[in-house]
Design a protein around this motif. Sequence first.
Motif, PDB file in Angstrom:
ATOM      1  N   ILE A 192       0.843  -1.208   0.000  1.00 23.41           N
ATOM      2  CA  ILE A 192       0.000   0.000   0.000  1.00 23.41           C
ATOM      3  C   ILE A 192       0.874   1.252   0.000  1.00 23.41           C
ATOM      4  O   ILE A 192       0.597   2.227  -0.707  1.00 23.41           O
ATOM      5  CB  ILE A 192      -0.952  -0.020   1.209  1.00 23.41           C
ATOM      6  N   ASN A 193       1.949   1.227   0.778  1.00 27.06           N
ATOM      7  CA  ASN A 193       2.853   2.381   0.797  1.00 27.06           C
ATOM      8  C   ASN A 193       3.518   2.602  -0.563  1.00 27.06           C
ATOM      9  O   ASN A 193       3.747   3.738  -0.981  1.00 27.06           O
ATOM     10  CB  ASN A 193       3.922   2.202   1.881  1.00 27.06           C
ATOM     11  N   TYR A 194       3.821   1.501  -1.253  1.00 26.14           N
ATOM     12  CA  TYR A 194       4.394   1.631  -2.602  1.00 26.14           C
ATOM     13  C   TYR A 194       3.417   2.349  -3.531  1.00 26.14           C
ATOM     14  O   TYR A 194       3.794   3.250  -4.305  1.00 26.14           O
ATOM     15  CB  TYR A 194       4.742   0.254  -3.168  1.00 26.14           C
ATOM     16  N   VAL A 195       2.158   1.958  -3.470  1.00 27.56           N
ATOM     17  CA  VAL A 195       1.139   2.587  -4.316  1.00 27.56           C
ATOM     18  C   VAL A 195       1.006   4.073  -3.971  1.00 27.56           C
ATOM     19  O   VAL A 195       0.884   4.929  -4.858  1.00 27.56           O
ATOM     20  CB  VAL A 195      -0.209   1.853  -4.150  1.00 27.56           C
ATOM     21  N   ARG A 196       1.058   4.411  -2.689  1.00 29.30           N
ATOM     22  CA  ARG A 196       0.968   5.824  -2.283  1.00 29.30           C
ATOM     23  C   ARG A 196       2.154   6.617  -2.809  1.00 29.30           C
ATOM     24  O   ARG A 196       2.010   7.749  -3.286  1.00 29.30           O
ATOM     25  CB  ARG A 196       0.906   5.923  -0.761  1.00 29.30           C
ATOM     26  N   ASP A 197       3.336   6.012  -2.721  1.00 32.44           N
ATOM     27  CA  ASP A 197       4.531   6.706  -3.206  1.00 32.44           C
ATOM     28  C   ASP A 197       4.484   6.894  -4.724  1.00 32.44           C
ATOM     29  O   ASP A 197       4.924   7.921  -5.249  1.00 32.44           O
ATOM     30  CB  ASP A 197       5.790   5.924  -2.821  1.00 32.44           C
TER      31      ASP A 197
END
Length: 925
Positions: A192-197
Amino acid sequence: TNRRKATPEHYFKSADQMAELFKDLPEAIENTVQIAKRCAFMLKEVKPILPRFETADGRTEEQELRERTVTGLEWRLQNYVFRPDWDEAKKEAARKQYFDRMEYELGVLIKMGFAGYFLIVSDFIQWAKDREIPVGPGRGSGAGSVVAWATKITDLDPIEMNLLFERFLNPERVSMPDFDVDFCQERRGEVINYVRDKYGHDSVAQIITFGKLQARAVVRDVGRVLQMPYGQVDKVAKLVPQNPANPISLEEALESEPMLRDARDADEQVRKLIDIALKLEGLYRHASTHAAGVVIGDRRLDELVPLYRDPGSEIAATQFNMKDVEKAGLVKFDFLGLKTLTVIKDAIRLIRETTGQELDPLKFPLDDKPTYQLLAKGDCSAVFQLESAGMRDLCKQMNVKNFEEIIAIVALFRPGPMENIPKYIANLRGEEKIEYMHPLLEPVLKDTYGVMIYQEQVMAAAQILAGYTLGGADLLRRAMGKKIKAEMDQQRSVFVEGCGKTHNISPEMASSIFDQIAKFADYGFNKAHSAVYAYIAFQTAYLKTHYPVEFMAATMTQDMSNTDKLAVLRQELNKMKISLLLPDINKSLPRFSVEKLEDGKKAIRYALAALKGVGEDAMIRVVAERAKNGPFKDLYDFARRLDSGVINKRQMESLSSSGAFDAFNPNRAEVLASVEILMRYASAHAEEKASGQVSLFGGGGNALPEPPLAKADKWEPLERLRHEFEAVGFYLSAHPLDNMTSQLERLRVVPSTRVQEALHASPTNRLRMAGIVVRKQERTSQKGNRFAFVSVSDPFGVFEMMVFSELLNASRELLEAGTPILLSVDVDKKGEDELRFLAQSIEPLTAAVQSVTRQIVIHVGQPAALAKIKSILDQNGQGRVKVHLIMDAGKNREATVELPGGWNLKEETPRALRAVGGVTDVREI
């Protein structure tokens, strides 16, 4: 006025007065309407909005998807489809089949405008796989897509499994594709953090949900507000039957559950609790975030939807719920956490560490006979989807032989489809003649023995018999599922006409076939979803079959916080003849680990973090200190090297009681009594260390004298086990009833793990059980009578029973913690695996066991003990119990002597014999 049969004169002095009052009414109504119009705003549905996927070299999303799909499909063919014995002609034929399907799918999804969606999903899945974050093989109908398989969104070959693309995307009905993706539970957040970044923190959000006060929750909340004891409220809440698939209301629970009514009628406070709960049930309780849903926009989301910020979350959430965000144009992506993926990952890591093998779960052979033999025996504990009692029984009945049957089990064992299980098994066994409704349907129904189980079979049947396109067949499936008469009538005429044109089937027969298919369609399950979950089930079964120690260690790690589950898994280890080693401060890791024994066998070492009250973070730091500076030499060395900020008194007590310090001092009573001394010593030592304020652990000298440990008598076996139970949550090294196996069988005692089996074999629901009292919680009823919930442990687990007032008053002394008891219980079956026990009689277990004891075996370590043994036996007098003495005969040999005649066995006799100096063990048989 009309209802009261009155005239205006009843309310007004004159008609003029009434006219004066209402003269401005039309204008007021018009003003109100205008205000309402200005306040009301209906959102218009927006077409799906997705961020543009960045492509290389200026390619369009469509060109990018095509290139990735072609490359990926060739890689799949080379690694997972082509076999070493295939010649080029066979490979080329297979390649054509797969690439033809690929071209068809690409044409459909590009025309629908979904290329970007596939690229986004494929991208974050590939990012996770590149970082060794386990990703599930798929979920839902998406597993039917070759493009999804080629772009590594899914991992199950849809052509080999006969999965239909049209069940996922229907070219005749435009709707957004929906990939639900399972990730390793522990690392889901990283994705999820990858998608946000990648897409921007302001462009990614979770989705809000509104929690309602459902039956159990409203009982707990009202109980808390009424300041009732948590334990009491918890017992009442658990009396509400729980079925997540079809939750029942509190009112329905009261009608169907007599024990809940009894609890209400027996206690005025419980009555008040339930009365208030009935009024509040169904109201919104709180706002939270969807467990898995994430939306990604092509701009800042606050330009598209209102947002909500949970103080405990870094990620904003939409204020629109799941259905409304889609209407607002946002596309939902489901990032699910699946514990089993973590189990598989950990098992493979342990296998690599212990054997050096590097396994690929996607290459486990689906024709592995030992795996199917394990499933056919119902040996499914810890196997994904198949571990419930009902699933295990179904595996045995079916004598599982292949992967298709696992798919069928996953699909069949659900409310509704379960009605087809008897027919499926009868056909599988050859007990009934298989009927295919029509000979043309044999290829469709052969794998499921004539029973239509899957939605894909409904679609295939319509295509073959009536000439439907697969897109049209999907519309037929949906119509049959909804049971809307107008749609059904329309589809019936199309089906009957198609059967006549395509195969000259008479209208009467075609209509009959339509009705039969419609009946199956009521319960038809999505085969694609069943297949991918069956795939995970097979992977776990394969690991359990071929790498049982590593697999069970990984499974236990994922259930570290659930001692009830650990107790069940411990019994499974006993069945598998795998040793579970006690926790050891110098050998255990924070999680369950695998150790090689001196005989070359592998065993599981108990996890430090699984002990009650110690915490995983603290144990990680303890193990890190051990790895850095070497094993702890003794209790004082441990105390010197720890920081009281890492290890506190409660943790030391738990470690002591569990046996983690046995290598330093086997007298656990002495270690436990010395915890305060060791903590003070650690504190004093820390004060003298200059580095003590900046590090968790430190070196340094040993200037302080080591204080003597407290003196304490060694615990009796039962006392030792009681303390162990408190630290671990179940009896780990042994169980107080372990030495009574023969007697319990003679008493016809049912083990807690075989209750379901015993109920099937018994004409009544009354069983005899036995165990050690763990805890008792008494309550007072409305009439002043006392009742209790009593937890009881037997060698196989812990069960809880209810004891009502009359029996409670007669048996209170037997219900103290640590007391062995023999029970007669009525078992009430609630749901597949939920059982409730109501005690009917309670008696001392020791006396009952001794009444059926046939011999007693005494292990003698010193000849001086014989005189005392003789004295104790003489005091008991002659009887029927045989006595055997086992003594050291030298040269690693033992001599067994049977004393002539027999002896009486009193309740205190075994304890008295164990207390004799030189006696090492006493067993009653």
